[in-house]
Design a protein around this motif. Sequence first.
Motif, PDB file in Angstrom:
ATOM      1  N   PHE A  16      -4.372   6.811   1.383  1.00 63.82           N
ATOM      2  CA  PHE A  16      -2.998   7.132   1.781  1.00 63.82           C
ATOM      3  C   PHE A  16      -2.469   8.310   0.971  1.00 63.82           C
ATOM      4  CE2 PHE A  16      -1.290   2.842   3.615  1.00 63.82           C
ATOM      5  CZ  PHE A  16      -2.010   3.077   4.766  1.00 63.82           C
ATOM      6  N   THR A  17      -2.661   8.232  -0.348  1.00 61.26           N
ATOM      7  CA  THR A  17      -2.100   9.253  -1.244  1.00 61.26           C
ATOM      8  C   THR A  17      -2.719  10.609  -0.975  1.00 61.26           C
ATOM      9  OG1 THR A  17      -1.816   7.545  -2.936  1.00 61.26           O
ATOM     10  CG2 THR A  17      -1.683   9.847  -3.657  1.00 61.26           C
ATOM     11  N   LEU A  18      -4.036  10.654  -0.888  1.00 65.28           N
ATOM     12  CA  LEU A  18      -4.732  11.928  -0.691  1.00 65.28           C
ATOM     13  C   LEU A  18      -4.352  12.557   0.640  1.00 65.28           C
ATOM     14  CD1 LEU A  18      -6.940  14.024  -1.382  1.00 65.28           C
ATOM     15  CD2 LEU A  18      -8.591  12.489  -0.298  1.00 65.28           C
ATOM     16  N   ILE A  19      -4.412  11.771   1.722  1.00 63.30           N
ATOM     17  CA  ILE A  19      -4.174  12.332   3.055  1.00 63.30           C
ATOM     18  C   ILE A  19      -2.712  12.711   3.229  1.00 63.30           C
ATOM     19  CG2 ILE A  19      -4.236  11.801   5.512  1.00 63.30           C
ATOM     20  CD1 ILE A  19      -6.643   9.943   4.838  1.00 63.30           C
ATOM     21  N   ALA A  20      -1.792  11.822   2.820  1.00 67.21           N
ATOM     22  CA  ALA A  20      -0.365  12.126   2.984  1.00 67.21           C
ATOM     23  C   ALA A  20       0.033  13.342   2.160  1.00 67.21           C
ATOM     24  CB  ALA A  20       0.469  10.910   2.585  1.00 67.21           C
ATOM     25  N   SER A  21      -0.478  13.440   0.928  1.00 62.37           N
ATOM     26  CA  SER A  21      -0.117  14.567   0.066  1.00 62.37           C
ATOM     27  C   SER A  21      -0.694  15.864   0.602  1.00 62.37           C
ATOM     28  CB  SER A  21      -0.618  14.318  -1.360  1.00 62.37           C
ATOM     29  OG  SER A  21      -0.074  13.133  -1.897  1.00 62.37           O
ATOM     30  N   ALA A  22      -1.972  15.839   0.982  1.00 63.76           N
ATOM     31  CA  ALA A  22      -2.601  17.054   1.483  1.00 63.76           C
ATOM     32  C   ALA A  22      -1.936  17.525   2.774  1.00 63.76           C
ATOM     33  CB  ALA A  22      -4.092  16.803   1.722  1.00 63.76           C
ATOM     34  N   GLU A  23      -1.664  16.590   3.694  1.00 62.95           N
ATOM     35  CA  GLU A  23      -1.049  16.983   4.960  1.00 62.95           C
ATOM     36  C   GLU A  23       0.354  17.542   4.736  1.00 62.95           C
ATOM     37  OE1 GLU A  23      -0.215  15.118   9.411  1.00 62.95           O
ATOM     38  OE2 GLU A  23      -1.515  14.073   7.997  1.00 62.95           O
ATOM     39  N   SER A  24       1.118  16.922   3.824  1.00 68.05           N
ATOM     40  CA  SER A  24       2.481  17.385   3.553  1.00 68.05           C
ATOM     41  C   SER A  24       2.487  18.774   2.937  1.00 68.05           C
ATOM     42  CB  SER A  24       3.197  16.398   2.615  1.00 68.05           C
ATOM     43  OG  SER A  24       3.369  15.147   3.228  1.00 68.05           O
ATOM     44  N   LEU A  25       1.612  19.007   1.975  1.00 72.84           N
ATOM     45  CA  LEU A  25       1.629  20.287   1.272  1.00 72.84           C
ATOM     46  C   LEU A  25       1.007  21.399   2.113  1.00 72.84           C
ATOM     47  CD1 LEU A  25       0.884  19.118  -2.374  1.00 72.84           C
ATOM     48  CD2 LEU A  25       3.067  19.497  -1.241  1.00 72.84           C
ATOM     49  N   PHE A  26       0.015  21.073   2.932  1.00 68.95           N
ATOM     50  CA  PHE A  26      -0.489  22.076   3.861  1.00 68.95           C
ATOM     51  C   PHE A  26       0.565  22.402   4.917  1.00 68.95           C
ATOM     52  CE2 PHE A  26      -4.723  21.321   2.187  1.00 68.95           C
ATOM     53  CZ  PHE A  26      -5.307  22.566   2.319  1.00 68.95           C
ATOM     54  N   SER A  27       1.312  21.395   5.348  1.00 71.43           N
ATOM     55  CA  SER A  27       2.403  21.630   6.283  1.00 71.43           C
ATOM     56  C   SER A  27       3.464  22.520   5.648  1.00 71.43           C
ATOM     57  CB  SER A  27       3.025  20.299   6.712  1.00 71.43           C
ATOM     58  OG  SER A  27       4.184  20.496   7.496  1.00 71.43           O
ATOM     59  N   ALA A  28       3.752  22.291   4.359  1.00 68.92           N
ATOM     60  CA  ALA A  28       4.744  23.120   3.665  1.00 68.92           C
ATOM     61  C   ALA A  28       4.320  24.580   3.641  1.00 68.92           C
ATOM     62  CB  ALA A  28       4.940  22.603   2.241  1.00 68.92           C
ATOM     63  N   LEU A  85       0.827  -1.210   0.000  1.00 72.96           N
ATOM     64  CA  LEU A  85       0.000   0.000   0.000  1.00 72.96           C
ATOM     65  C   LEU A  85       0.864   1.265   0.000  1.00 72.96           C
ATOM     66  CD1 LEU A  85      -2.637  -1.120   2.659  1.00 72.96           C
ATOM     67  CD2 LEU A  85      -3.072  -0.786   0.228  1.00 72.96           C
ATOM     68  N   VAL A  86       1.890   1.268   0.851  1.00 71.09           N
ATOM     69  CA  VAL A  86       2.744   2.453   0.956  1.00 71.09           C
ATOM     70  C   VAL A  86       3.562   2.641  -0.316  1.00 71.09           C
ATOM     71  CG1 VAL A  86       4.600   3.546   2.280  1.00 71.09           C
ATOM     72  CG2 VAL A  86       2.831   2.235   3.458  1.00 71.09           C
ATOM     73  N   LEU A  87       4.065   1.537  -0.877  1.00 70.65           N
ATOM     74  CA  LEU A  87       4.819   1.620  -2.126  1.00 70.65           C
ATOM     75  C   LEU A  87       3.955   2.166  -3.258  1.00 70.65           C
ATOM     76  CD1 LEU A  87       7.273   1.028  -3.923  1.00 70.65           C
ATOM     77  CD2 LEU A  87       6.488  -1.346  -4.092  1.00 70.65           C
ATOM     78  N   ALA A  88       2.730   1.647  -3.376  1.00 68.16           N
ATOM     79  CA  ALA A  88       1.829   2.120  -4.433  1.00 68.16           C
ATOM     80  C   ALA A  88       1.479   3.588  -4.249  1.00 68.16           C
ATOM     81  CB  ALA A  88       0.553   1.269  -4.453  1.00 68.16           C
ATOM     82  N   ALA A  89       1.233   4.000  -2.994  1.00 70.39           N
ATOM     83  CA  ALA A  89       0.927   5.414  -2.727  1.00 70.39           C
ATOM     84  C   ALA A  89       2.111   6.293  -3.091  1.00 70.39           C
ATOM     85  CB  ALA A  89       0.553   5.599  -1.259  1.00 70.39           C
ATOM     86  N   GLY A  90       3.341   5.836  -2.783  1.00 69.63           N
ATOM     87  CA  GLY A  90       4.529   6.611  -3.130  1.00 69.63           C
ATOM     88  C   GLY A  90       4.697   6.772  -4.624  1.00 69.63           C
ATOM     89  N   LEU A  91       4.475   5.692  -5.365  1.00 69.52           N
ATOM     90  CA  LEU A  91       4.588   5.776  -6.829  1.00 69.52           C
ATOM     91  C   LEU A  91       3.522   6.705  -7.399  1.00 69.52           C
ATOM     92  CD1 LEU A  91       5.293   2.008  -7.680  1.00 69.52           C
ATOM     93  CD2 LEU A  91       6.928   3.906  -7.612  1.00 69.52           C
ATOM     94  N   LEU A  92       2.322   6.683  -6.818  1.00 69.76           N
ATOM     95  CA  LEU A  92       1.251   7.576  -7.275  1.00 69.76           C
ATOM     96  C   LEU A  92       1.611   9.031  -6.981  1.00 69.76           C
ATOM     97  CD1 LEU A  92      -1.489   7.620  -8.615  1.00 69.76           C
ATOM     98  CD2 LEU A  92      -2.561   7.280  -6.395  1.00 69.76           C
ATOM     99  N   GLN A  93       2.229   9.283  -5.841  1.00 71.95           N
ATOM    100  CA  GLN A  93       2.680  10.641  -5.533  1.00 71.95           C
ATOM    101  C   GLN A  93       3.758  11.104  -6.515  1.00 71.95           C
ATOM    102  OE1 GLN A  93       3.631   9.973  -1.274  1.00 71.95           O
ATOM    103  NE2 GLN A  93       2.311  11.722  -0.845  1.00 71.95           N
TER     104      GLN A  93
END
Length: 517
Positions: free
Chosen positions: A269-281, A110-118
């Motif tokens: 995973f992709t949506l939440i991790a990406s949104a949290e990272s970019l809002f944090s940025a 799951l984490v690998l697939a989410a990373g590749l999608l990011q």
Amino acid sequence: MTHTNSTNTPPGRTPPPPAGRLNPLRGRGSLRADFTASLVVFLVALPLCVGIAVASGVPAEVGLITGIVGGLVTGLLPGSSLQVSGPAAGLTVLVYEAVQTYGLGGLGVLVLAAGLLQLLMGALRLGRWFRAISVSVVQGMLAGIGLVLIAGQLYALADAKAPGSGPEKLLGLGGLVLDTVGDSEALIAVAVGTATVAVLLVWPKWRAGARVVPAPLAAVLLATAATAGFDLPVARVEVQGLFDAVRPPGLGDFGGLASLGMITTVLAFTLIASAESLFSAAAVDRLHDGPRTDYDKELMAQGAGNAVCGALGALPMTAVIVRSSANVSAGARTKASRVLHGVWLLLFAAAFPAALGMIPLCALAGVLVHAGWKLIPLRELGPMWREHRAEAVVLAVTALAIVLTDMFKGVLLGLLMAVVKTAWETSHVHVESEEMGEDRPLRVTVLGNATFLRLPKLQDQLDALPADRPVELRLEKLRHMDHACGLALSQWEEQHNKAARRTGAVRGEEDASSMIG
């Protein structure tokens, strides 16, 4: 003569070096500042990495692996210079559910697939579009995660096993209290966990101590010392060694990607991790005056880190505002600080694994209860309700949906509500009438955006026009009109004019009869 601060550096903070000196190898001052900041970030990250791993249902070392990758891989890549990545409390609930359903091997997939999608989204330059996600949805998502996290960690606070779903955790709290009151060992664990939360609240008020030892580390160290010193009967972290914790997914684990459940989890995973990272940025950019974040590159950096974490069987990562703000506050100048924090995590996990086995689980639960509480935007709720009530409703519904269903469904519902709210607010439409003469039809002009959402209001305005006057309906000034509104307006004009002609004919006959009489 007074001098102005051209860089607008906040008081008490060292100004950033010139753009040409961002390389740590080109300035001893930068290297010294980054070295000091990396130690502070390491001390903040250590208890959080371990606590999030335990709460996610995986060995403690798995959380450290994610922190190490966040420093040594994501930390080296371009994007945001001062943002620090690692396992995040915001994904704990979703990761726990994934581990229970698919196992550690499935989590790696799951984490690998989410990373590749990011990585793909970053290459397609979609990073900036995450800034368009409604803030109320993101805050609702974090609030829902915080509530579920707190509910789950209350069980760990008493060394008890938590139920699986959010509603079960909430409904079981009454039974937890009754079971804890009658169990002396559970009461001891609750006392240690509660004391940990108290230290987290009080420690930052002692500024001198907080500058030396961050509050999470101080709380865990004090709890560990008390547990060891008094030989308290509480559960402790299970240790298996850093390299034993590395479990790459097998080929058989990839077969599950064909299932709808794994696909939706990858998307979550992709949506939440990406949104949290970019809002944090975006938040970190407001804390310093250095280079701004390139959102597409940062998304690719997060994707590369998650791809490596997935290949190692570790937790997913995001950029974390707690560690990032500690990095900035400690005076970090370049990305060297976050890379070095990964080095310190690696050295600690490799050289002192036995130290992890001394940490009481109830203390880590206290750290995560505090982290979950901070995810709930309590300060923003009052002003939001007064000024933007619809946004507050979206936030509350998103959080409640996550608690009652699951993360993915809650976020989807929140996004849907945000879209509907925006469509409702932007579809303003009003009617203007103009008198063209007694013997001529009334000119009626419709302006704005005519959509089905505003059709009842529009029809009310049209029905308020004089029923005995034919109308000439003008629609050319509309900025947008959907099919439903176009059809309704056409039918209304035809029916209104027919009724007006009948009314006029009847009135003409009445006038004629009165003249004859």
